[in-house]
Each structure stands twice: as structure tokens, then as C-alpha cells.
Scaffold this motif. Structure first.
Motif, mmCIF file in Angstrom:
data_model
loop_
_atom_site.group_PDB
_atom_site.id
_atom_site.type_symbol
_atom_site.label_atom_id
_atom_site.label_comp_id
_atom_site.label_asym_id
_atom_site.label_seq_id
_atom_site.Cartn_x
_atom_site.Cartn_y
_atom_site.Cartn_z
ATOM 1 N N GLY A 229 3.271 4.134 -11.234
ATOM 2 C CA GLY A 229 2.826 3.640 -12.542
ATOM 3 C C GLY A 229 1.420 3.049 -12.503
ATOM 4 O O GLY A 229 0.557 3.424 -13.302
ATOM 5 N N LEU A 230 1.171 2.143 -11.578
ATOM 6 C CA LEU A 230 -0.139 1.508 -11.504
ATOM 7 C C LEU A 230 -1.222 2.497 -11.093
ATOM 8 O O LEU A 230 -2.344 2.458 -11.624
ATOM 9 C CB LEU A 230 -0.100 0.328 -10.525
ATOM 10 C CG LEU A 230 0.680 -0.895 -11.006
ATOM 11 C CD1 LEU A 230 0.676 -1.981 -9.942
ATOM 12 C CD2 LEU A 230 0.086 -1.437 -12.298
ATOM 13 N N ILE B 48 2.269 -5.917 -0.527
ATOM 14 C CA ILE B 48 2.708 -6.872 -1.538
ATOM 15 C C ILE B 48 4.031 -7.537 -1.182
ATOM 16 O O ILE B 48 4.320 -8.652 -1.606
ATOM 17 C CB ILE B 48 2.809 -6.170 -2.911
ATOM 18 C CG1 ILE B 48 2.995 -7.193 -4.025
ATOM 19 C CG2 ILE B 48 3.929 -5.137 -2.903
ATOM 20 C CD1 ILE B 48 2.932 -6.588 -5.407
ATOM 21 N N TYR B 49 4.838 -6.889 -0.340
ATOM 22 C CA TYR B 49 6.136 -7.448 0.021
ATOM 23 C C TYR B 49 5.991 -8.641 0.963
ATOM 24 O O TYR B 49 6.923 -9.422 1.109
ATOM 25 C CB TYR B 49 7.008 -6.357 0.644
ATOM 26 C CG TYR B 49 7.202 -5.197 -0.299
ATOM 27 C CD1 TYR B 49 8.147 -5.245 -1.316
ATOM 28 C CD2 TYR B 49 6.386 -4.067 -0.207
ATOM 29 C CE1 TYR B 49 8.296 -4.195 -2.205
ATOM 30 C CE2 TYR B 49 6.531 -3.010 -1.091
ATOM 31 C CZ TYR B 49 7.484 -3.089 -2.089
ATOM 32 O OH TYR B 49 7.627 -2.053 -2.980
ATOM 33 N N PHE C 107 8.303 3.375 -8.332
ATOM 34 C CA PHE C 107 7.869 3.374 -9.725
ATOM 35 C C PHE C 107 6.668 2.453 -9.939
ATOM 36 O O PHE C 107 5.798 2.746 -10.763
ATOM 37 C CB PHE C 107 9.035 2.958 -10.627
ATOM 38 C CG PHE C 107 10.104 4.009 -10.730
ATOM 39 C CD1 PHE C 107 9.842 5.215 -11.365
ATOM 40 C CD2 PHE C 107 11.347 3.814 -10.170
ATOM 41 C CE1 PHE C 107 10.819 6.198 -11.460
ATOM 42 C CE2 PHE C 107 12.331 4.794 -10.254
ATOM 43 C CZ PHE C 107 12.063 5.987 -10.902
ATOM 44 N N THR C 108 6.614 1.357 -9.213
ATOM 45 C CA THR C 108 5.456 0.469 -9.335
ATOM 46 C C THR C 108 4.184 1.155 -8.852
ATOM 47 O O THR C 108 3.140 1.113 -9.509
ATOM 48 C CB THR C 108 5.676 -0.826 -8.533
ATOM 49 O OG1 THR C 108 6.874 -1.468 -8.984
ATOM 50 C CG2 THR C 108 4.504 -1.779 -8.707
ATOM 51 N N ALA C 109 4.266 1.803 -7.689
ATOM 52 C CA ALA C 109 3.088 2.486 -7.134
ATOM 53 C C ALA C 109 2.628 3.611 -8.055
ATOM 54 O O ALA C 109 1.442 3.700 -8.397
ATOM 55 C CB ALA C 109 3.409 3.025 -5.742
ATOM 56 N N VAL D 183 11.949 0.453 -6.569
ATOM 57 C CA VAL D 183 10.972 -0.411 -7.239
ATOM 58 C C VAL D 183 9.563 -0.095 -6.739
ATOM 59 O O VAL D 183 8.613 0.017 -7.524
ATOM 60 C CB VAL D 183 11.316 -1.898 -7.003
ATOM 61 C CG1 VAL D 183 10.181 -2.793 -7.496
ATOM 62 C CG2 VAL D 183 12.612 -2.251 -7.715
ATOM 63 N N GLY D 184 9.408 0.048 -5.428
ATOM 64 C CA GLY D 184 8.092 0.380 -4.878
ATOM 65 C C GLY D 184 7.588 1.716 -5.382
ATOM 66 O O GLY D 184 6.401 1.877 -5.675
ATOM 67 N N LEU E 293 1.436 -1.020 -2.337
ATOM 68 C CA LEU E 293 2.594 -1.030 -3.226
ATOM 69 C C LEU E 293 3.815 -0.321 -2.645
ATOM 70 O O LEU E 293 4.946 -0.662 -2.993
ATOM 71 C CB LEU E 293 2.219 -0.373 -4.558
ATOM 72 C CG LEU E 293 1.115 -1.083 -5.352
ATOM 73 C CD1 LEU E 293 0.647 -0.221 -6.508
ATOM 74 C CD2 LEU E 293 1.599 -2.433 -5.853
#
Length: 345
Positions: free
Chosen positions: A223-224, A196-197, A219-221, A216-217, A259
Motif C-alpha cells: 500500500g505505501l 519497523i518491527y 499489505f502495509t508494504a 500486515v507487513g 516494512l
């Protein structure tokens, strides 16, 4: 006349070695494919890869063929699987040019799939757990497989003790790696996996105590992936075909790598192999496997040359489409709900 008769008998004679049974022509084709695969690994300037990697790549092709044979009961598909994996570009790039160990990880995971068993087989779940737990403890690139194992537990393919062991191994490796990443001073420009980056743009973060990109990577990974895990655990279907199991591992493995920030080109080696197996089990998904091969090889090409044949953002977008397609198919597998938009497409 006697010579003609002997040749005819030889051509159609069946041989049995252990649990393997094959015709003379099938054995000859396998030997020729093996020779071609060996020749593909000789002309590079770096010379032959270590014998361990050569043996791992050959045995990976063999074990994959056995897995396809058990899942499909087709000798032809098994032979095609062996031929494809012997000449698969990502394996030659990983083991011969980069001399990386991702081919060993792919071999161990395919062996774990054999221990898990195919549809209608009892399998050896504890052996699967031990091998998969070793992979999760070995490298953070296999973290996404843990979420697929959680779905298998919900579908009663694994027991709670086996899942806890996998969670402990994967969680320990993940925490250790991210503790290093947060203070390592890495930049996204040093890694070559289309994620995604590549779409949102790479940013170099330097001179800070904690890398915000890694946070960020993370918590995003998590969480999703937890949302996907909750969604896929809602169905009542308990029987998963071998193709559905491969879809699970492909979806969660690719989603995690898409992610997480610091993934290199070797991340795609396992999923290049799994996509080849997936095509053998689900021939109608041929385009999915081809798309993943392009994505995987793009990472290796950028790692070799410093730039890919096309912008990496394009391959990242292609990977996102594949992940979305696999997500829809997994949702159908585990919930039994047919997605109307996919049927219309």
C-alpha cells in the motif's frame, strides 16, 4: 643519474589496459588496497571464503569504480570507490564470515546499472531488464527495486515491455515467498534487519495457520509503496542524473525492507554498496551514506553476536530518518519541486 631518470619516468608513466588508463602510482595504490582487502578476509576462524565470493567482491569493487568513472569522469573518485568497496565492512561480513550470496546479488545489480547507462549515454535497457529481472526472480529481498524500475519507465528510461517483464519476475517471486511465509511458522526474533518491527516491538506468533504479521507487513508494504509510486510519477521531469537514479533504488529498496517482516541482515548488503556509490556521486550526502553503513553493519553484528552495540530500535529509527530524507530528495528529482523545509534545514 640514469636510475633516477628511470624512476621518475616510471612514477609518472601512463599504462593502458583495454579501456583503462592509469598512472604507475595509481596502479600501485590499487594493488596495495587489494592486498589489504585480502588480509582483512584471512584472520577469521572460518578461514578464507569460497573463491567465487572473493572473486565476486573484487569484481564488484572494480565494476563499481568503472560506474563511478563513467558517471563523474573522475579517476580519483573511481579509485576511492574501489578502495572503499574492497574494505567495506558489510561485504567482508557477508562474504567471509557468513559466506552468504548477497555479494553476488550486489555485483549483478551494479552490472545492471552499467547496462542502464549514465546521463547522456544510450545504455542497454534490455540487458538491464534481464539482469534486474533475474535478481527479482532470485530473491524477495530485491522486491523494492521493482518500484524504482516503474518510476524509470514513467521517465522513459525503460519501455513497457521491459517493465512488464520485471513485474512478472518480481510478482512471481513475491507471491511464491509470501505463500511460504504465511505457513512457515517464522518469528521476528530469528531475523536481524532493523525495520519497523524493532520500533513497534517484536511479537512471536505461533500455533496459527496463517501468520498475521506476514499479512500486515504485506499489505502495509504494498500500500505505501504504491502511494509513493503514484506520488513520484506526477512530475514532468524526464532526465535523471546517476545520483538521482541511485536515490530511487535506495529509497524504494530501503522502504520495502523497512516494512516487510522477515528480512535478515543480508538484506542490507546491496544497500551498503549503493550508499557508498551514492556518496561518490553526491559528496554532499556523505552523512546519509555513513548513517546507512551504521544501519547495515548493526544487522550483521546482531546476526553474529545475538545483540547489537545499541538497541536495534535506534538503528531502525535512524533508517527511517534516512528513508524520509531520500524520499524528499527523490520527490525533488522526479517532480522538480523544491521542498522548502529541506532548504531551511
Amino acid at each position: 643519474m640514469k636510475i633516477d631518470k628511470l624512476l621518475r619516468e616510471l612514477l609518472f608513466r601512463k599504462f593502458t589496459i583495454g579501456f583503462l588508463q592509469f598512472d604507475f602510482l595509481e596502479g600501485l595504490l590499487a594493488v596495495c588496497v587489494t592486498g589489504v582487502g585480502f588480509l582483512l578476509r584471512t584472520p577469521f576462524e572460518t578461514g578464507l571464503p569460497p573463491f567465487l565470493y572473493l572473486l565476486a567482491e573484487w569484481y564488484l569493487a572494480f565494476v563499481s569504480a568503472v560506474y563511478v568513472r563513467r558517471a563523474t569522469r573522475s579517476k580519483k573518485r573511481a579509485l576511492v570507490t574501489y578502495a572503499v568497496l574492497v574494505i567495506l565492512p558489510c561485504l567482508a561480513a557477508e562474504g567471509t564470515i557468513l559466506r552468504g550470496d548477497a555479494c553476488l546479488g550486489a555485483l549483478l545489480f551494479v552490472c545492471a546499472l552499467l547496462f542502464l547507462g549514465t546521463e547522456g549515454e544510450e545504455g542497454r535497457p534490455w540487458l538491464f531488464t534481464i539482469v534486474a529481472g533475474g535478481l527479482l526472480l532470485w530473491s524477495v529481498r530485491y522486491t523494492g527495486l521493482l518500484f524504482a524500475c516503474a518510476v524509470l519507465w514513467q521517465k522513459r528510461r525503460l519501455k513497457i515491455g521491459q517493465l512488464l517483464l520485471l513485474l512478472a519476475a518480481g510478482g512471481a517471486r513475491f507471491a511464491y515467498t509470501y505463500r511460504l511465509w504465511l505457513h512457515a511458522g517464522y518469528t521476528l526474533a530469528t531475523f536481524h534487519w532493523p525495520n519497523i518491527y524493532e520500533i513497534i516491538g517484536r511479537e512471536t506468533v505461533q500455533g496459527q495457520l496463517v501468520d498475521p504479521v506476514a499479512l500486515v507487513g504485506l499489505f502495509t508494504a504494498l500500500g505505501l509503496l504504491m502511494i509513493f509510486l503514484w506520488l513520484f510519477s506526477q512530475g514532468e521531469e524526464e532526465q535523471l542524473t546517476p545520483a538521482a537514479v541511485l536515490r530511487l533504488f535506495l529509497f524504494f529498496g530501503l522502504a520495502a525492507g523497512f516494512l516487510l517482516p522477515y528480512m535478515d541482515q543480508s538484506y542490507g548488503c546491496l544497500f551498503g554498496v549503493l550508499s557508498a556509490l551514492y556518496v561518490m556521486l553526491a559528496p554532499r550526502e556523505f552523512l546519509v551514506g555513513i548513517a546507512l553503513q551504521f544501519v547495515v553493519y548493526a544487522g550483521y553484528q546482531e546476526g553474529f553476536r545475538g545483540s547489537s552495540m545499541m538497541p536495534m530500535a535506534l538503528f531502525a529509527a535512524l533508517q527511517l530518518l534516512v528513508i524520509c530524507w531520500l524520499g524528499v530528495r527523490v520527490l525533488e528529482d522526479v517532480t522538480g519541486v523544491k521542498i522548502v523545509c529541506r532548504q531551511r534545514s
